[in-house]
Design a protein around this motif. Sequence first.
Motif, PDB file in Angstrom:
ATOM      1  N   GLY A  95       0.807  -1.211   0.000  1.00 34.44           N
ATOM      2  CA  GLY A  95       0.000   0.000   0.000  1.00 34.44           C
ATOM      3  C   GLY A  95       0.840   1.261   0.000  1.00 34.44           C
ATOM      4  O   GLY A  95       0.320   2.362   0.194  1.00 34.44           O
ATOM      5  N   LEU A  96       2.143   1.131  -0.235  1.00 32.89           N
ATOM      6  CA  LEU A  96       3.038   2.282  -0.264  1.00 32.89           C
ATOM      7  C   LEU A  96       3.084   2.883  -1.668  1.00 32.89           C
ATOM      8  O   LEU A  96       2.878   2.178  -2.656  1.00 32.89           O
ATOM      9  CB  LEU A  96       4.456   1.877   0.143  1.00 32.89           C
ATOM     10  CG  LEU A  96       4.647   1.286   1.536  1.00 32.89           C
ATOM     11  CD1 LEU A  96       6.081   0.806   1.715  1.00 32.89           C
ATOM     12  CD2 LEU A  96       4.289   2.296   2.599  1.00 32.89           C
ATOM     13  N   SER A  97       3.373   4.159  -1.749  1.00 30.67           N
ATOM     14  CA  SER A  97       3.574   4.785  -3.054  1.00 30.67           C
ATOM     15  C   SER A  97       4.820   4.180  -3.698  1.00 30.67           C
ATOM     16  O   SER A  97       5.648   3.548  -3.022  1.00 30.67           O
ATOM     17  CB  SER A  97       3.751   6.293  -2.899  1.00 30.67           C
ATOM     18  OG  SER A  97       5.003   6.575  -2.286  1.00 30.67           O
ATOM     19  N   ASP A  98       4.958   4.393  -5.002  1.00 28.23           N
ATOM     20  CA  ASP A  98       6.153   3.901  -5.696  1.00 28.23           C
ATOM     21  C   ASP A  98       7.424   4.482  -5.093  1.00 28.23           C
ATOM     22  O   ASP A  98       8.425   3.777  -4.921  1.00 28.23           O
ATOM     23  CB  ASP A  98       6.087   4.233  -7.186  1.00 28.23           C
ATOM     24  CG  ASP A  98       4.989   3.473  -7.920  1.00 28.23           C
ATOM     25  OD1 ASP A  98       4.496   2.462  -7.383  1.00 28.23           O
ATOM     26  OD2 ASP A  98       4.625   3.895  -9.034  1.00 28.23           O
ATOM     27  N   LEU A  99       7.390   5.780  -4.757  1.00 30.64           N
ATOM     28  CA  LEU A  99       8.560   6.429  -4.158  1.00 30.64           C
ATOM     29  C   LEU A  99       8.897   5.823  -2.800  1.00 30.64           C
ATOM     30  O   LEU A  99      10.062   5.549  -2.500  1.00 30.64           O
ATOM     31  CB  LEU A  99       8.324   7.933  -4.012  1.00 30.64           C
ATOM     32  CG  LEU A  99       8.350   8.751  -5.307  1.00 30.64           C
ATOM     33  CD1 LEU A  99       7.845  10.169  -5.059  1.00 30.64           C
ATOM     34  CD2 LEU A  99       9.758   8.786  -5.873  1.00 30.64           C
ATOM     35  N   ALA A 100       7.881   5.639  -1.958  1.00 29.29           N
ATOM     36  CA  ALA A 100       8.113   5.063  -0.629  1.00 29.29           C
ATOM     37  C   ALA A 100       8.583   3.618  -0.746  1.00 29.29           C
ATOM     38  O   ALA A 100       9.465   3.182  -0.005  1.00 29.29           O
ATOM     39  CB  ALA A 100       6.851   5.147   0.218  1.00 29.29           C
ATOM     40  N   THR A 101       8.009   2.886  -1.689  1.00 23.48           N
ATOM     41  CA  THR A 101       8.422   1.489  -1.890  1.00 23.48           C
ATOM     42  C   THR A 101       9.889   1.424  -2.276  1.00 23.48           C
ATOM     43  O   THR A 101      10.656   0.635  -1.717  1.00 23.48           O
ATOM     44  CB  THR A 101       7.552   0.821  -2.967  1.00 23.48           C
ATOM     45  OG1 THR A 101       6.185   0.840  -2.539  1.00 23.48           O
ATOM     46  CG2 THR A 101       7.975  -0.611  -3.211  1.00 23.48           C
ATOM     47  N   MET A 102      10.303   2.254  -3.218  1.00 28.33           N
ATOM     48  CA  MET A 102      11.703   2.252  -3.648  1.00 28.33           C
ATOM     49  C   MET A 102      12.616   2.609  -2.487  1.00 28.33           C
ATOM     50  O   MET A 102      13.649   1.967  -2.269  1.00 28.33           O
ATOM     51  CB  MET A 102      11.913   3.229  -4.815  1.00 28.33           C
ATOM     52  CG  MET A 102      13.355   3.319  -5.282  1.00 28.33           C
ATOM     53  SD  MET A 102      14.114   1.764  -5.842  1.00 28.33           S
ATOM     54  CE  MET A 102      13.270   1.527  -7.407  1.00 28.33           C
ATOM     55  N   LYS A 103      12.244   3.620  -1.722  1.00 23.99           N
ATOM     56  CA  LYS A 103      13.073   4.042  -0.591  1.00 23.99           C
ATOM     57  C   LYS A 103      13.217   2.905   0.427  1.00 23.99           C
ATOM     58  O   LYS A 103      14.308   2.635   0.935  1.00 23.99           O
ATOM     59  CB  LYS A 103      12.469   5.280   0.069  1.00 23.99           C
ATOM     60  CG  LYS A 103      13.359   5.897   1.110  1.00 23.99           C
ATOM     61  CD  LYS A 103      12.828   7.239   1.568  1.00 23.99           C
ATOM     62  CE  LYS A 103      13.804   7.913   2.493  1.00 23.99           C
ATOM     63  NZ  LYS A 103      13.369   9.242   2.882  1.00 23.99           N
ATOM     64  N   MET A 104      12.120   2.212   0.716  1.00 16.52           N
ATOM     65  CA  MET A 104      12.167   1.122   1.691  1.00 16.52           C
ATOM     66  C   MET A 104      12.946  -0.074   1.149  1.00 16.52           C
ATOM     67  O   MET A 104      13.710  -0.703   1.880  1.00 16.52           O
ATOM     68  CB  MET A 104      10.752   0.705   2.087  1.00 16.52           C
ATOM     69  CG  MET A 104      10.021   1.743   2.920  1.00 16.52           C
ATOM     70  SD  MET A 104      10.903   2.180   4.446  1.00 16.52           S
ATOM     71  CE  MET A 104      10.922   0.619   5.290  1.00 16.52           C
ATOM     72  N   ILE A 105      12.763  -0.399  -0.120  1.00 15.85           N
ATOM     73  CA  ILE A 105      13.513  -1.522  -0.693  1.00 15.85           C
ATOM     74  C   ILE A 105      15.002  -1.215  -0.667  1.00 15.85           C
ATOM     75  O   ILE A 105      15.809  -2.086  -0.342  1.00 15.85           O
ATOM     76  CB  ILE A 105      13.040  -1.846  -2.126  1.00 15.85           C
ATOM     77  CG1 ILE A 105      11.633  -2.452  -2.094  1.00 15.85           C
ATOM     78  CG2 ILE A 105      14.004  -2.817  -2.818  1.00 15.85           C
ATOM     79  CD1 ILE A 105      11.018  -2.663  -3.463  1.00 15.85           C
TER      80      ILE A 105
END
Length: 132
Positions: A95-105
């Motif tokens: 449920g994260l934005s693409d930007l947040a997903t990339m940052k977390m990955i």
Amino acid sequence: MTFLNSVTNAITHVGDFITGATSDKSGLLTALNEVLGPVPRPDRPSKLEKRAQAMGMISTIRRWQSAPHSPPATEAEVRGFFLQEELDWFSEQTGLSDLATMKMIRKMLPQCVRLRAIHDPSLFPQPPTNRV
């Protein structure tokens, strides 16, 4: 970058900050492990190791496996190791934005690779067992 893209990115950053999305690991570790498959063994490398080998980036994986505190992966490394469909799936699952997903990955991938390398099953979420 167009004005609309700039506004959209700014709104996404604000939304991610307000919701704490970039510090929320909910589900991402489970999703990473699901995509990476079984924990690697010397005779059975992980999907990530196979991709790294094919791309000539196995040294990156080995560095993460041996270092207790690796810096975050680069966006280029993440995009090299995962298909766009997988990155989209991570966003959908968390449920994260693409930007947040990339940052977390970027933050979690080296840690995940390290944890998987030391073969400690207690460090990974285990599916519930249905005992009667």
